[in-house]
Design a protein around this motif. Structure first.
Motif, short mmCIF file in Angstrom:
data_model
loop_
_atom_site.label_atom_id
_atom_site.label_comp_id
_atom_site.label_asym_id
_atom_site.label_seq_id
_atom_site.Cartn_x
_atom_site.Cartn_y
_atom_site.Cartn_z
N MET A 63 48.07 60.17 52.12
CA MET A 63 48.25 59.43 50.87
C MET A 63 47.80 60.34 49.73
SD MET A 63 46.47 55.89 52.16
CE MET A 63 45.17 56.75 53.04
N LYS A 64 48.06 59.91 48.51
CA LYS A 64 47.63 60.70 47.36
C LYS A 64 47.16 59.78 46.24
CE LYS A 64 48.91 64.74 44.68
NZ LYS A 64 49.95 65.70 44.35
N VAL A 65 46.02 60.15 45.65
CA VAL A 65 45.43 59.39 44.55
C VAL A 65 45.91 59.98 43.21
CG1 VAL A 65 43.23 58.79 43.45
CG2 VAL A 65 43.39 58.91 45.92
N ARG A 66 46.12 59.13 42.24
CA ARG A 66 46.50 59.60 40.91
C ARG A 66 45.37 60.45 40.32
NH1 ARG A 66 51.15 57.45 39.29
NH2 ARG A 66 51.78 55.48 40.27
N GLU A 67 45.76 61.45 39.56
CA GLU A 67 44.78 62.35 38.93
C GLU A 67 43.80 61.54 38.08
OE1 GLU A 67 44.65 66.44 36.27
OE2 GLU A 67 46.57 65.60 36.89
N GLY A 68 42.53 61.86 38.23
CA GLY A 68 41.49 61.19 37.47
C GLY A 68 40.94 59.93 38.13
N PHE A 69 41.52 59.52 39.27
CA PHE A 69 41.09 58.29 39.94
C PHE A 69 40.38 58.57 41.28
CE2 PHE A 69 44.21 56.70 36.98
CZ PHE A 69 43.61 55.53 36.53
N GLU A 70 40.01 59.79 41.51
CA GLU A 70 39.36 60.14 42.77
C GLU A 70 38.06 59.35 42.97
OE1 GLU A 70 41.56 63.78 41.19
OE2 GLU A 70 40.23 62.26 40.36
N GLU A 71 37.21 59.33 41.95
CA GLU A 71 35.95 58.61 42.06
C GLU A 71 36.18 57.10 42.16
OE1 GLU A 71 32.00 58.07 42.72
OE2 GLU A 71 33.17 59.91 42.80
N GLU A 72 37.15 56.59 41.43
CA GLU A 72 37.47 55.16 41.51
C GLU A 72 37.91 54.79 42.93
OE1 GLU A 72 37.97 51.19 40.52
OE2 GLU A 72 36.91 52.78 39.44
N TYR A 73 38.67 55.67 43.56
CA TYR A 73 39.09 55.42 44.94
C TYR A 73 37.86 55.29 45.85
CZ TYR A 73 41.63 55.72 49.31
OH TYR A 73 42.14 55.43 50.55
N ARG A 74 36.91 56.22 45.69
CA ARG A 74 35.69 56.17 46.50
C ARG A 74 34.92 54.87 46.25
NH1 ARG A 74 35.55 61.41 44.46
NH2 ARG A 74 35.92 63.01 46.01
N ILE A 75 34.78 54.50 44.99
CA ILE A 75 34.04 53.29 44.63
C ILE A 75 34.69 52.06 45.25
CG2 ILE A 75 33.48 51.75 42.68
CD1 ILE A 75 33.06 54.37 41.02
N ARG A 76 36.00 51.94 45.14
CA ARG A 76 36.69 50.78 45.70
C ARG A 76 36.50 50.68 47.21
NH1 ARG A 76 42.23 49.75 42.23
NH2 ARG A 76 41.26 49.99 40.19
N HIS A 77 36.41 51.82 47.87
CA HIS A 77 36.25 51.78 49.33
C HIS A 77 34.81 51.55 49.77
CE1 HIS A 77 40.44 52.85 49.48
NE2 HIS A 77 40.39 52.47 50.74
N GLN A 78 33.89 51.48 48.85
CA GLN A 78 32.53 51.07 49.18
C GLN A 78 32.43 49.55 49.22
OE1 GLN A 78 29.89 53.00 46.40
NE2 GLN A 78 30.52 55.03 47.05
N ALA A 79 33.49 48.87 48.78
CA ALA A 79 33.48 47.40 48.74
C ALA A 79 34.80 46.83 49.26
CB ALA A 79 33.22 46.94 47.31
N VAL A 80 35.26 47.33 50.40
CA VAL A 80 36.47 46.78 51.02
C VAL A 80 36.19 45.32 51.35
CG1 VAL A 80 38.02 46.92 53.00
CG2 VAL A 80 37.19 49.02 51.91
N TYR A 81 37.19 44.48 51.09
CA TYR A 81 37.03 43.05 51.34
C TYR A 81 36.59 42.80 52.79
CZ TYR A 81 40.24 42.87 47.29
OH TYR A 81 40.86 43.05 46.08
N PRO A 82 35.48 42.08 53.00
CA PRO A 82 35.05 41.78 54.38
C PRO A 82 36.13 41.05 55.18
CG PRO A 82 33.33 41.21 52.81
CD PRO A 82 34.55 41.57 52.00
#
Length: 103
Positions: free
Chosen positions: A8-27
């Motif tokens: 997959m590929k993340v949009r430029e500038g959203f790398e940290e946002e991707y990491r943050i979102r995956h720290q709170a994956v819906y249970p």
């Protein structure tokens, strides 16, 4: 248990946002993974490229079809879609073939 890889590929500038979102994956989504036999699901990031790996206990195509129809998965996909770059076919994930495995 079969194993699968995806890129997959993340949009430029959203790398940290991707990491943050995956720290709170819906249970609820994680519970669905367990129910469907999706195990050892990992995502690795190199620059803006992502490599995902998962093991699936049952029929892969059927499992992915059931997952795609789950409301909480649809919600997660919509949440992630704005920060991802789709492939030529419009999908966010591209399944890649295994060329080597050592257990």
């Amino acid at each position: 248990m079969a194993h699968y890889g995806f890129v997959m590929k993340v949009r430029e500038g959203f790398e940290e946002e991707y990491r943050i979102r995956h720290q709170a994956v819906y249970p609820e989504l994680l519970n669905i993974f367990d129910r469907l036999g999706i195990h050892s699901y990992s995502i690795f990031m190199h620059e803006r490229y992502l490599f995902a790996y998962m093991q699936v206990a049952g029929d892969f195509e059927q499992t992915m079809e059931i997952l795609a129809n789950e409301e909480v998965n649809q919600k997660w996909q919509e949440f992630m879609k704005p920060i991802m770059i789709p492939w030529e076919d419009g999908n966010l994930m591209k399944r890649i073939p295994e060329v080597f495995y050592h257990a």
